[in-house]
Design an enzyme around this catalytic site. Sequence first.
Site, short mmCIF file in Angstrom:
data_model
loop_
_atom_site.label_atom_id
_atom_site.label_comp_id
_atom_site.label_asym_id
_atom_site.label_seq_id
_atom_site.Cartn_x
_atom_site.Cartn_y
_atom_site.Cartn_z
N HIS A 1 -7.25 -4.26 -0.82
CA HIS A 1 -6.61 -5.55 -1.08
C HIS A 1 -7.24 -6.24 -2.29
CE1 HIS A 1 -6.45 -4.80 3.32
NE2 HIS A 1 -5.18 -5.08 3.13
N HIS B 1 0.82 -1.22 0.00
CA HIS B 1 0.00 0.00 0.00
C HIS B 1 0.86 1.27 0.00
CE1 HIS B 1 -3.25 -2.71 0.81
NE2 HIS B 1 -2.81 -3.01 2.02
N LYS C 1 -5.96 0.23 10.99
CA LYS C 1 -7.02 0.10 9.99
C LYS C 1 -7.93 -1.05 10.40
CE LYS C 1 -4.51 -0.65 6.32
NZ LYS C 1 -3.25 -0.93 7.05
#
Length: 333
Positions: free
Chosen positions: A220, A57, A105
């Site tokens: 994802h 990420h 997260k």
Amino acid sequence: MKKLINAVEDVVKDSLVGVAAAHPDSITVDMENQVVLRADAPHQGKVGLVSGGGSGHEPLHSGYVGYGMLDAACCGQVFTSPVPDQMMAADKAVGGGAGILHIVKNYTGDVMNFDMAAEMSAAESGTRVESVLVADDVAVQDSLYTAGRRGVGLTVLMEKILGAGAEAGRNLDALLALGSRVNDGGRSYGVALTSCVVPAAGEPTFELADDEIELGIGIHGEPGRKRAKLGTAAEVAEELVEPILADLDFTGAPVIAMLNGMGGTPLLEQYLMWGEVSKVLSGKGVTVARTLVGNHITSLEMAGCSLTLLKADDDLLSLWDAPVNTPGLRWGC
């Protein structure tokens, strides 16, 4: 699969070697634990900010370690949560006696491992360790990866704002309250034009026809809210804005907005999309006070973008504007 790698199993470690080589004056890398640290950590009397998650990420999270943001980032394998030992090593390295705050997260593995690490770090060091959860994705309420909303683009804004607060000397309770305000006032929604290819899998996570897009994707490659035909940028902008404004009223207050690239979309298209999104927001009475455009929370080479909006006030705008100096975000320094 075409990727610039040596061996699949060494992707993250090899990348961290490059991170350390690129920024020797500002960060260090604990290679054994795969933790990126501020070179000047720990700071006595300052709350230590620790975050992390699966790699892939970037620049989140490792690119946001430095002055005005994180003190440490724990790097898991690609799209895989780091483990508690990594987080404990990070906590130990950045503890300055004012407590530790984990920014997490909302993914099941991340939440479980950070919670476990917080308990163990507190017991081992006697330091108070707390967590703030980011859960901003309006696309789905529950998913294969979460209970509740997924934590996506708002994470970038959370790390910047809490980082500025910690740098200014706000205590742990004040930062917890600030994190709650940010999470309550922030929402995100994303669109994918292509899948990404996880190195260990060697093939796309999902398939899209040339004329299809996936709306409401996670970071994802998780399935979104719906699949649709690719329209014009103006039409996609409407699709990005509508679910966010349907979930929370963003009129009547200044807004911090981030148009984020997912990794495979050029800046030419990202700025084009922001132009269209800004028209839609203006037409709906939303006043954008600050804008961030670029690749800030990506999904390897996925093509697409996401939109994050945060209701702000003078305090949040001041913290957003405060100086920051990290590999992934820099101004005022």
